[in-house]
Motif scaffolding. Structure first.
Motif, PDB file in Angstrom:
ATOM      1  N   ARG A 259       0.863  -1.180   0.000  1.00  0.00           N
ATOM      2  CA  ARG A 259       0.000   0.000   0.000  1.00  0.00           C
ATOM      3  C   ARG A 259       0.903   1.235   0.000  1.00  0.00           C
ATOM      4  O   ARG A 259       1.888   1.280   0.728  1.00  0.00           O
TER       5      ARG A 259
ATOM      6  N   ASP B 263      -0.530   9.611  14.069  1.00  0.00           N
ATOM      7  CA  ASP B 263      -1.670  10.269  13.432  1.00  0.00           C
ATOM      8  C   ASP B 263      -2.009  11.473  14.296  1.00  0.00           C
ATOM      9  O   ASP B 263      -2.716  11.368  15.292  1.00  0.00           O
TER      10      ASP B 263
ATOM     11  N   SER C 176      -5.593   5.856  10.133  1.00  0.00           N
ATOM     12  CA  SER C 176      -5.830   6.015   8.697  1.00  0.00           C
ATOM     13  C   SER C 176      -5.563   7.451   8.283  1.00  0.00           C
ATOM     14  O   SER C 176      -6.119   8.381   8.866  1.00  0.00           O
TER      15      SER C 176
ATOM     16  N   SER D 218      -4.853   8.059   2.548  1.00  0.00           N
ATOM     17  CA  SER D 218      -5.559   6.987   1.830  1.00  0.00           C
ATOM     18  C   SER D 218      -5.118   5.572   2.190  1.00  0.00           C
ATOM     19  O   SER D 218      -5.344   4.630   1.430  1.00  0.00           O
ATOM     20  N   VAL D 219      -4.476   5.394   3.357  1.00  0.00           N
ATOM     21  CA  VAL D 219      -4.021   4.068   3.786  1.00  0.00           C
ATOM     22  C   VAL D 219      -4.328   3.893   5.273  1.00  0.00           C
ATOM     23  O   VAL D 219      -4.214   4.832   6.055  1.00  0.00           O
ATOM     24  N   THR D 220      -4.711   2.677   5.652  1.00  0.00           N
ATOM     25  CA  THR D 220      -4.827   2.320   7.066  1.00  0.00           C
ATOM     26  C   THR D 220      -3.554   1.601   7.474  1.00  0.00           C
ATOM     27  O   THR D 220      -3.100   0.682   6.794  1.00  0.00           O
TER      28      THR D 220
ATOM     29  N   THR E 171      -1.625  -0.380  10.574  1.00  0.00           N
ATOM     30  CA  THR E 171      -1.938  -1.163  11.755  1.00  0.00           C
ATOM     31  C   THR E 171      -0.648  -1.523  12.483  1.00  0.00           C
ATOM     32  O   THR E 171       0.354  -1.834  11.830  1.00  0.00           O
TER      33      THR E 171
END
Length: 163
Positions: free
Chosen positions: A17, A64, A132, A135-137, A139
């Motif tokens: 991603r 984030d 998120s 445009s990417v999550t 983890t």
């Protein structure tokens, strides 16, 4: 640490991603990678300070910070602590400061921009949660690969000898 080139990784592993190209390099290390550990906070870097004080063991701290352009969430003192504690890098969905010093440290730092004002310290936020942005999550325990070309996310460590 193995040299990484994100375009080569994308070619070899098309399922990675790719974050939107909104980040700039501020650290003294242009290319870095490692397992992800996360902090989610907004204009309060208390949990960033807590995280970099712990052993990084080659991990990348992904913060984030809500994309806030109103204050810095990482500066020279916290970045120096991240280096001392073995973090590979920090990806900040927000701003950093002390950029001239950050550029001299053995730490990868990518962020949205720079801001001279420090953040609040209220002890608010979350750690080790999915975040998120771009445009990417991302983890915890995913793997992040970053260089001047961009930032990639994989579900596991990639065998880089295949690139």
């Amino acid at each position: 640490m193995t040299t990484i080139i994100t375009p080569d990784i994308c070619d070899a592993f098309p399922s990675v991603r790719v974050l939107e190209p909104i980040f700039a390099n501020y650290g003294g290390v242009d290319a870095f990678y490692g397992p992800i550990r996360t902090v989610k906070c907004f204009e309060d870097n208390s949990l960033v300070k807590q995280a970099v004080a712990e052993p990084g063991n080659g991990a990348v701290l992904v913060v984030d910070a809500g994309g806030s352009p109103r204050c810095a969430m990482l500066g020279d003192m916290l970045a120096e602590q991240a280096v001392e504690n073995g973090w590979a890098g920090v990806v900040m969905y927000g701003c950093v400061r002390d950029v001239d010093i950050l550029a001299t440290l053995s730490l990868g730092v990518q962020a949205l921009g720079s801001h001279p004002r420090k953040s609040d310290k209220r002890g608010e936020g979350q750690r080790d949660v999915a975040v998120s942005f771009a445009s990417v999550t991302l983890t915890p325990n995913d793997w992040l690969y970053a260089d001047n070309n961009g930032i990639l996310i994989a579900d596991h460590a990639l065998p880089l000898d295949q690139t």
